[in-house]
Design an enzyme around this catalytic site. Structure first.
Site, short mmCIF file in Angstrom:
data_model
loop_
_atom_site.label_atom_id
_atom_site.label_comp_id
_atom_site.label_asym_id
_atom_site.label_seq_id
_atom_site.Cartn_x
_atom_site.Cartn_y
_atom_site.Cartn_z
N GLU A 45 4.13 2.58 5.39
CA GLU A 45 4.04 1.18 5.82
C GLU A 45 5.18 0.80 6.76
OE1 GLU A 45 2.20 -1.79 3.47
OE2 GLU A 45 2.55 -0.63 1.66
N ASP A 46 4.81 0.02 7.77
CA ASP A 46 5.78 -0.62 8.67
C ASP A 46 6.65 0.41 9.39
OD1 ASP A 46 4.64 -2.62 7.20
OD2 ASP A 46 6.49 -3.60 6.61
N CYS A 84 -0.58 -5.29 8.71
CA CYS A 84 -1.34 -4.33 7.91
C CYS A 84 -2.82 -4.69 7.71
CB CYS A 84 -0.67 -4.12 6.56
SG CYS A 84 -0.43 -5.61 5.58
N ASP A 245 1.25 2.47 9.36
CA ASP A 245 0.12 1.53 9.39
C ASP A 245 0.26 0.45 10.46
OD1 ASP A 245 2.03 -0.07 8.12
OD2 ASP A 245 0.64 -0.82 6.59
N HIS A 246 1.38 0.38 11.14
CA HIS A 246 1.62 -0.43 12.35
C HIS A 246 3.08 -0.27 12.68
CE1 HIS A 246 3.35 -3.33 9.57
NE2 HIS A 246 2.21 -3.35 8.92
#
Length: 619
Positions: A45-46, A84, A245-246
């Site tokens: 994530e992130d 997300c 995810d980004h």
């Protein structure tokens, strides 16, 4: 066969059936052609591409670097949205969220029944599908896509010889890690690669070091997952994807339509038996978008992707030639509205802001929990920032253009540079065409959506009811420019039969308020509009035209509207006019609203955050 009360096959019989299916699926051979691959997704994530494998010398990511050495590293991979939930919608469906009306953060709007989560196709082909564990798909769940989705879901629970698709979500590097107290740091803050848009305060440097620490911890978790795969005996049969995810968690990345918010790391490893499916290059500069991921997994499994998917496979049996452009989007992020679209090729990135009167750095409760965000804002208030660092807190241009090879942080806007006029026109045209081809539903304000769609999906309602989506988009394009030459047309559209058209016409009067003096009477008429979101847009135009008393009256009334997104629209408007004083009666109304909404979920939580922030900030 014996059925349980919830309609599922008895597990013992089911495993036996799947074992037989596995034999039929594989046949008796053991060649790469006979054996479909397992596919493992490892998602962090992130994460921007802050890895050693991407040339980041400050990063300490040995496991991912090793995976990259053995596999393929993609240098032009992008999320479809810099946050997300809308991006995860695209990952699970292979469709653009703005086409389906699911681009606003944590919306729960349904989608047409034919849009199926892609693991369902893998299940039907004999795969065991498991997700561990995050979903956050920004729409109504389709639990039958998975054999299991939980914190315990694992490929070890499949039938013998059954191929698997397994997703492992790693939350370690999520922005919430920046909120934790820091006891020790592995990375030296004084050596942190602070980007040019951040001030080099001790707090900012410490948060950057802390974030790299979390990326290292994430990398260690990847190592454990890969070691577990090796110990299972399935490593030689498993294609591994690793991706973020980004963009990254640090302020100014996640949520924002720039290279640092959208660019992601992507590494794909093909074991030797599937090398025939791998690209030739170890470093691949092919443009890849999240919208392509689901089609690619199906292609690797030998499944022809369904027609509804917007994405195209970049690997496998059904792979297509490389795409020329990547399209991205953003709308509401938590409690703050904005509407942005972007398109880029390998060299240039174009960003179109449809609400340029909103600054990049609108206050977000969750974002401001990061010490570095508060430090950045404090430096702005004290006037110590340079031009690049100030941009985040100041008005946006309508158009942005960046040379990605020369400006990896996307901080030098070239939209007004005559040397780049051809690129500007080319990408502007590409964006305008794409939003029309998509029938982009993000241009319909959230305060209108529920009344418009009724019991239908928004996608179906717009088509069945003949909603003039192209006229809505055209009105937004004119409105966002705020130019005098569009005012007469916008004035005429203030009385259009479609409320989204009226909304954007009023917004155009707010954005181009210096040219709207001759239309005050028409704007006052819109204060009686039957649709609340149009009334608030008219209030914004009236306020910008110095009819503040009238505007405050409209806003006060709209805070009692039954639709939360109309209330939130008022709260966004009030936040944008600070530090102008808010009348005492209206402040009392905000206090009552905050008290009423405290503890609510969903959109109610956003109303609480925004109203409480205004109340606390005016004490």
């Amino acid at each position: 066969m014996k059925w349980t009360g919830n309609g599922m096959l008895d597990r013992t019989i089911w495993i036996g059936c799947m074992a037989l299916m596995g034999l039929l699926f594989y046949g008796c051979g053991d060649s790469a052609e006979d054996r479909p691959p397992n596919i493992l997704w490892i998602t962090s994530e992130d994460n921007s591409p802050l890895l050693g494998a991407y040339g980041d010398e400050y990063a300490d990511t040995p496991h991912l670097d090793r995976l990259a050495e053995q596999g393929t590293i993609y240098t032009n991979a992008y999320a479809t949205s810099p946050v997300c939930a809308p991006s995860r919608f695209t990952l699970i469906t292979g469709t653009y969220a703005n086409r389906m009306g699911t681009e606003n953060m944590r919306s729960t709007f349904p989608i047409p029944k034919e849009i199926r989560f892609f693991p369902k196709y893998l299940r039907e082909a004999g795969y065991h599908t498991t997700n561990n564990r995050k979903k956050d798909y920004n729409t109504i769940d389709q639990p039958d896509a998975w054999d299991e989705s939980s914190g315990e879901a694992h490929y070890r629970d499949r039938a013998e010889n059954q191929p698997f698709f397994h997703v492992r979500n790693i939350t370690i590097s999520h922005e919430s890690s920046l909120h934790d107290p820091i006891d020790t740091l592995i990375h030296d803050p004084e050596k942190a690669p602070v980007p040019p848009y951040h001030p080099k305060t001790p707090t900012v440097k410490r948060d950057w070091a802390h974030y790299y620490d979390e990326v290292s911890r994430m990398d260690a978790r990847v190592g454990k997952i890969l070691n577990e795969l090796e110990a299972s005996g399935e490593a030689d049969n498993t294609i591994v994807f690793y991706y973020g995810d980004h963009g990254g968690a640090m302020p100014g990345s996640k949520r924002f339509m720039n290279q640092r918010g959208l660019s992601i790391p992507l590494i794909v490893y093909m074991p030797p038996r599937y090398e025939h499916l791998a690209p030739d290059e170890k470093q691949n500069d092919r443009l890849v978008s999240f919208v392509d991921f689901s089609a690619t997994v199906l292609s690797l499994a030998g499944i022809d992707p369904p027609d509804f998917m917007d994405g195209k496979p970049f690997l496998g049996e059904h792979a297509v030639p490389p795409r020329e452009y990547v399209h991205t989007y953003r709308a509401r992020m938590d409690e703050r509205y904005d509407l942005v679209r972007a398109v880029h090729d390998k060299e240039m990135m174009y960003v179109r802001n449809y609400m340029p009167q909103r600054i990049y750095g609108q206050h977000l409760w969750y974002l401001w929990k990061a010490p570095s965000m508060r430090s950045w804002e404090q430096e702005y208030k004290e006037g110590t920032l340079n031009e690049i660092q100030r941009q985040f807190f100041e008005s946006k241009p309508v158009e942005e253009l960046y040379d990605l090879s020369e400006d990896p942080y996307t901080v030098h806007n070239l939209a007004s540079d005559p040397e780049y006029e051809d690129d500007l026109k080319r990408l502007r045209k590409k964006n305008a065409r794409w939003v029309r081809e998509q029938g982009d539903l993000g241009f319909i304000p959230e305060g209108i959506i529920d009344s418009l769609r009724g019991d239908q999906t928004l996608y179906e309602a717009v088509r069945e009811k003949g909603v003039p989506i192209e006229t809505i988009i055209e009105t937004a394009e004119m409105a966002s420019r705020g130019e005098k030459k569009y005012m007469d047309e916008l004035a005429e559209r203030l009385s259009h039969e479609d409320p989204s058209v009226r909304f954007w016409a009023a917004m155009g009067m707010a954005i181009g308020h210096e040219h709207a003096g001759g239309y005050i009477g028409l704007l006052k008429e819109r204060s009686e509009d039957p649709v609340g979101t149009v009334r608030v847009a008219a209030a914004e135009a009236l306020y910008a035209s110095d009819r503040k008393e009238t505007a405050f009256t409209i806003m006060d009334d709209a805070l009692d509207h039954p639709e939360d997104h109309v209330k939130l629209q008022v709260l966004n408007l009030l936040e944008s006019i600070r530090p102008d004083p808010i009348p005492e009666e209206l402040m009392n109304h905000l206090q009552r609203l905050a008290d009423t909404y405290e503890g609510r979920d969903g959109s109610g939580n956003y109303v609480f955050r925004a109203s409480n922030w205004l109340v606390e900030g005016n004490k």
